[in-house]
Design a protein around this motif. Structure first.
Motif, PDB file in Angstrom:
ATOM      1  N   CYS A 248       0.816  -1.233   0.000  1.00 56.01           N
ATOM      2  CA  CYS A 248       0.000   0.000   0.000  1.00 56.01           C
ATOM      3  C   CYS A 248       0.843   1.274   0.000  1.00 56.01           C
ATOM      4  CB  CYS A 248      -0.926   0.032   1.214  1.00 56.01           C
ATOM      5  SG  CYS A 248      -2.161  -1.270   1.206  1.00 56.01           S
ATOM      6  N   PHE A 284      -5.698   1.773  -0.298  1.00 56.32           N
ATOM      7  CA  PHE A 284      -5.519   1.985   1.142  1.00 56.32           C
ATOM      8  C   PHE A 284      -6.413   3.150   1.550  1.00 56.32           C
ATOM      9  CE2 PHE A 284      -3.403   4.331   4.605  1.00 56.32           C
ATOM     10  CZ  PHE A 284      -3.241   3.317   5.541  1.00 56.32           C
ATOM     11  N   GLU A 351      -7.607   2.141   9.847  1.00 56.13           N
ATOM     12  CA  GLU A 351      -7.159   2.022   8.450  1.00 56.13           C
ATOM     13  C   GLU A 351      -7.695   0.738   7.843  1.00 56.13           C
ATOM     14  OE1 GLU A 351      -2.764   2.057   8.944  1.00 56.13           O
ATOM     15  OE2 GLU A 351      -2.845  -0.071   8.449  1.00 56.13           O
ATOM     16  N   ARG A 353      -6.888  -1.840   4.413  1.00 53.47           N
ATOM     17  CA  ARG A 353      -6.047  -2.148   3.253  1.00 53.47           C
ATOM     18  C   ARG A 353      -6.867  -2.935   2.231  1.00 53.47           C
ATOM     19  NH1 ARG A 353      -0.391  -2.682   3.773  1.00 53.47           N
ATOM     20  NH2 ARG A 353       0.303  -1.266   5.379  1.00 53.47           N
TER      21      ARG A 353
END
Ligand code: 1HN
Length: 354
Positions: A248, A284, A351, A353
């Motif tokens: 990413c 991402f 976050e 991915r």
């Protein structure tokens, strides 16, 4: 799209609300308001997308910096900075809800006068060579790609003793400071702060993985206030010979405080990444609104539904929770700053991915 029911709890009966208006009006007189009309706007299911993805082409911005040079001096303006405004947050001097971004230009012979403030600042040099930033009485000469820190409440002035214009990005956290109404500022009585330490003093103290015996530092900001580009880019290229890139992020290094391994600044995360020619990142997204500056290379970036091509010196912003992918058509070196470190400290950061 907004309407009168925006933020209202879904179970609230819209028809019945009409009969409650008198109550709401009387309550308002006492500075009282019903939470059920606003709750879901206050506590959203997903991050509110107020800031928008944006790309600032340096080619387009530079003429405005040049024009500003003809129109105002550094003594009159204090700082000759053109603010990069997020198109979703006009008139607020915000590139993301928490961060400021500006481009400062300083002409040969000029001084940007000494002052200090609670807000911390980073400089990221975009153009020119040989202007200095003086932090607490120690000068550092700046070159393209250098990352320079002004810690909170530290006297700082800038001067250009070279024959060239110099331009750098100013990244500040004053919107975080102002959220807490915690801002103070003072101007130094002279244009420049007196020199207290020779150039390179701090690098000798803390920049070679050694510390003077008995050394102490009473700040949450790294004592190093210039992370020179030459060393950063050399390390990144060396990494490509024996490490795998992150799918990413490519080859990404974070700027750290050598005293504790934490983020170099307590309120702004900073990093440099290298994407080798032909490398494309996997999608991402994170809650950290992020500002990028291209130091070297060309390619494209997709932020949500928008794709921009990038060139050296361009700036682009990836707001919270927008998916980003990068594709490098030549070896690309990208500086980035974000509010990730603050969100991590507060347990806000998320976050995804892929
Ligand atoms: C500031 O102090 C500087 O010191 C640059 O160069 C930009 C933007 C807002 C508030 C203070 C500087 C700034 C700033």
């Amino acid at each position: 799209m907004t309407n009168e029911f925006d933020g209202m709890v879904e179970t609230v009966n819209r028809e019945a609300e009409k009969g409650r208006m008198g109550f709401y009006e009387r309550a308002k007189e006492e500075n009282l308001a019903p939470l059920w009309r606003v709750l879901h706007g206050l506590v959203t299911e997903e991050p509110k997308k107020t800031a928008l993805p944006a790309h600032f082409s340096y080619e387009k911005v530079r003429p405005y910096l040049m024009e500003a040079c003809d129109l105002i001096g550094t003594e009159e303006s204090e700082r000759r900075v053109m603010v990069l405004e997020n198109p979703g947050l006009p008139g607020q001097s915000k590139i993301t809800p928490s961060l400021f971004c500006g481009l400062q230009i300083i002409k040969p012979g000029e001084i940007a006068p000494a002052h200090k403030h609670v807000a911390s600042a980073l400089r990221f040099v975009v153009e020119g060579s040989g202007a200095y930033s003086a932090i607490a009485g120690e000068k550092t000469m700046m070159e393209v790609g250098d990352f320079v820190i002004t810690p909170s409440m530290t006297w700082h002035d800038h001067g250009n003793e070279s024959d060239d214009l110099m331009v750098w990005i100013d990244g500040l956290d004053m919107h975080m400071v102002n959220t807490f109404s915690a801002s103070f500022r003072a101007n130094y009585p002279e244009m420049s702060h007196p020199t207290l330490k020779p150039e390179g003093a701090t690098m000798a103290e803390v920049g070679i993985n050694m510390l003077p015996d008995g050394y102490s530092h009473n700040s949450k900001t790294s004592p190093i206030f210039n992370y020179p580009y030459a060393r950063t880019v050399e390390a990144l290229h060396k990494l490509t010979r024996f490490r795998d890139p992150d799918p990413c992020h490519g080859f990404k290094m974070n700027y750290i405080n050598p005293l504790n391994g934490e983020s170099a600044m307590p309120t702004i995360s900073t990093s440099m990444r290298l994407l080798p020619k032909g490398f494309s990142t996997k999608p991402f997204r994170s809650t950290a609104g992020t500002v990028f500056n291209v130091v070297e290379g060309e390619g494209s970036v997709t932020i949500g539904e928008l794709t921009f091509t990038y060139k050296p010196k361009d700036i682009f912003v990836v707001p919270s929770w927008y998916k980003i992918t990068l594709s490098a058509t030549s070896d690309s070196v990208l500086f980035a700053y974000s509010d990730q470190v603050v969100q991590e400290k507060l347990d806000f950061y998320r976050e995804l991915r892929g």
